[in-house]
Design an enzyme around this catalytic site. Structure first.
Site, short mmCIF file in Angstrom:
data_model
loop_
_atom_site.label_atom_id
_atom_site.label_comp_id
_atom_site.label_asym_id
_atom_site.label_seq_id
_atom_site.Cartn_x
_atom_site.Cartn_y
_atom_site.Cartn_z
N ASN A 85 0.80 -1.22 0.00
CA ASN A 85 0.00 0.00 0.00
C ASN A 85 0.84 1.28 0.00
O ASN A 85 0.43 2.29 -0.53
CB ASN A 85 -1.01 0.00 1.15
CG ASN A 85 -0.38 -0.18 2.51
OD1 ASN A 85 0.77 -0.62 2.63
ND2 ASN A 85 -1.11 0.15 3.55
N GLU A 187 4.48 -4.17 12.61
CA GLU A 187 3.43 -3.16 12.46
C GLU A 187 2.30 -3.87 11.74
O GLU A 187 2.38 -4.15 10.54
CB GLU A 187 3.96 -1.97 11.68
CG GLU A 187 3.06 -0.74 11.77
CD GLU A 187 2.15 -0.61 10.58
OE1 GLU A 187 0.94 -0.92 10.75
OE2 GLU A 187 2.61 -0.21 9.52
N CYS A 221 -3.14 1.29 6.94
CA CYS A 221 -3.26 0.58 8.22
C CYS A 221 -3.85 1.45 9.32
O CYS A 221 -4.47 0.94 10.25
CB CYS A 221 -1.90 0.02 8.65
SG CYS A 221 -0.62 1.28 8.80
N GLU A 399 8.52 2.47 14.67
CA GLU A 399 9.26 2.88 13.49
C GLU A 399 9.25 4.40 13.41
O GLU A 399 8.36 5.06 13.93
CB GLU A 399 8.65 2.28 12.22
CG GLU A 399 8.79 0.77 12.16
CD GLU A 399 8.34 0.18 10.84
OE1 GLU A 399 8.89 -0.86 10.45
OE2 GLU A 399 7.41 0.75 10.21
#
Length: 418
Positions: A85, A187, A221, A399
């Site tokens: 994505n 993640e 997400c 991150e």
């Protein structure tokens, strides 16, 4: 070398954006934004490499006859597994800190978007980053599990795995990582709530909802998945949202008028349609659905019309699934206590969003939400400076930010007797 790579990315931003649009389908203007977002991680971690230092520790010895300190060292070769994505930004958010910490790395991009990863590698090599430090391993979907599971995860030389993707895949990778005790950061999936209180700026909340729901056609997400609106402003919010959605334009990502591109595969369209149908079947109301022009429909793209569902309850499929599509599902609430209980009633905890003018409520709600990230009166929360990550089944580790490089470093303690 990282600074030179950043420069190469910026110099080639138009080509990189075109590749991302070609592979993932997102509107070109969004792809250009992703290029800048991707480059920001390389620039940030080029500087962060200079700030990752150990500590000097006061001696506990009665006569001060010891010296204690710590040093930061690379964790070792890293396997980096990224989704389709955001094929550029999800790669640099992992590669940047891995290289800045002194590790070599192997990037395994999604089967749908290998060209974005290969383009980044070409520019990295052009900037002087050696092949031995940064490799790209591509694979089709049929062979990806064997390559990742049997090769990368089983190899003792790989000491760190960083993954962005579904919760199911992340759990499987953590189980595999445990067999060789690899460091792991994950993640994973989300089920983000948007909470709109009756004192909110409704126009601002609508714009935030559109931005966080329809970016990349909802395939994000941290996209809003559940919208909770206090009952006294519910109808106003819905009416303004529908009016705003009528300006969205569905089409080819290379068309300058397009604001909503296609979903990634025909299967993705079928999945979103199935969730919508199942939710309507148990009582939700289809309040609005955009139309797709005949020309766009006949182009053969994987398009799904932006949709609004109201009268949604917590047990309905659209609230129980990460829909990953351009569907807004809305439910009323009465009290702060009620909405917090409902928002937290999910195994996921990646992001959450709150609109209110009450400063005390900002603190109460942002602290009570069981998520890793909270946007208050805004939904554009992703940047290179903030720690990105979730809790519960949404993952482990962070991150971006100064925390991101720590995921790729070991702390060694040294004690010297005098």
């Amino acid at each position: 070398m990282l600074t030179r790579w950043y420069t190469r990315i910026i110099e080639n931003s138009d080509d990189l954006a075109a590749i991302a649009t070609l592979e993932a389908g997102k509107p070109l203007r969004e792809a250009k934004g992703e290029v800048l977002y991707a480059a920001s991680f390389i620039q940030f971690f080029a500087h962060e490499a200079l700030r990752s230092t150990g500590d000097t520790i006061p001696s506990p010895h009665p006569q001060n006859k010891t010296r204690l300190w710590t040093v930061k060292q690379p964790v070792g070769p890293c396997a980096l597994i990224t989704p389709w994505n955001f094929p550029l930004a999800m790669a640099t958010r992992k590669i940047g800190p891995a290289l800045a910490a002194g590790n070599s790395c192997i990037l395994k991009p999604a089967p749908e978007t290998p060209l974005s990863a290969l383009a980044l590698k070409l520019l990295a090599n052009d900037a002087g980053i050696p092949n031995e430090a940064f490799q790209v391993l591509t694979a089709d979907r049929e062979n990806a599990k064997d390559i990742v599971g049997k090769e990368l995860m089983a190899d003792m030389r790989i000491r760190k795995v960083s993954f962005t993707g579904s919760t199911g895949a992340g759990i499987a990778l953590m189980e595999q990582a445990a067999k060789t005790v690899k460091r792991a950061s994950m993640e994973l999936g989300g089920n983000a709530p948007l909470i709109v209180f009756n004192d909110a700026d409704i126009d601002k909340a609508v714009e935030g909802c559109v931005g966080a729901k329809f970016r990349n056609a909802g395939q994000v997400c941290i996209a809003i998945n559940r919208v909770f609106v206090q009952s006294s402003v519910h109808d106003t919010f819905v009416n303004k949202l529908v009016a705003r959605m009528k300006s969205l334009r569905i089409g080819n990502g290379f068309d300058s008028n397009t604001t909503i591109g296609p979903l990634i595969t025909p299967l993705a369209v079928e999945r979103v349609q199935s969730i919508v149908n199942a939710t309507i079947a148990v009582g939700a109301q289809l309040t609005f659905q955009s139309t797709i022009s005949d020309a766009v429909r006949e182009s053969g793209g994987n398009f799904f019309p932006p949709t609004v569902l109201t009268n949604v309850t917590d047990s309905m499929p659209v609230f129980q699934s990460e829909i990953f599509g351009p569907v807004v599902a809305i439910s009323k609430f009465e009290t702060e206590e009620e909405v917090l209980s409902r928002a937290n009633n999910t195994p996921y905890g990646l992001a959450g969003y709150v609109y209110t003018r009450d400063v005390s409520r900002v603190h109460r709600v942002s602290e009570a939400l069981e998520v890793g990230m909270v946007g208050v009166n805004e939904t554009a929360i992703s940047n290179e400076l903030g720690p990105f990550g979730g809790v519960k089944l949404s993952g482990v580790g962070r991150e971006g930010s100064k925390d991101g490089i720590e995921e790729f470093l070991e702390t060694k303690y040294v004690s010297l007797g005098l």
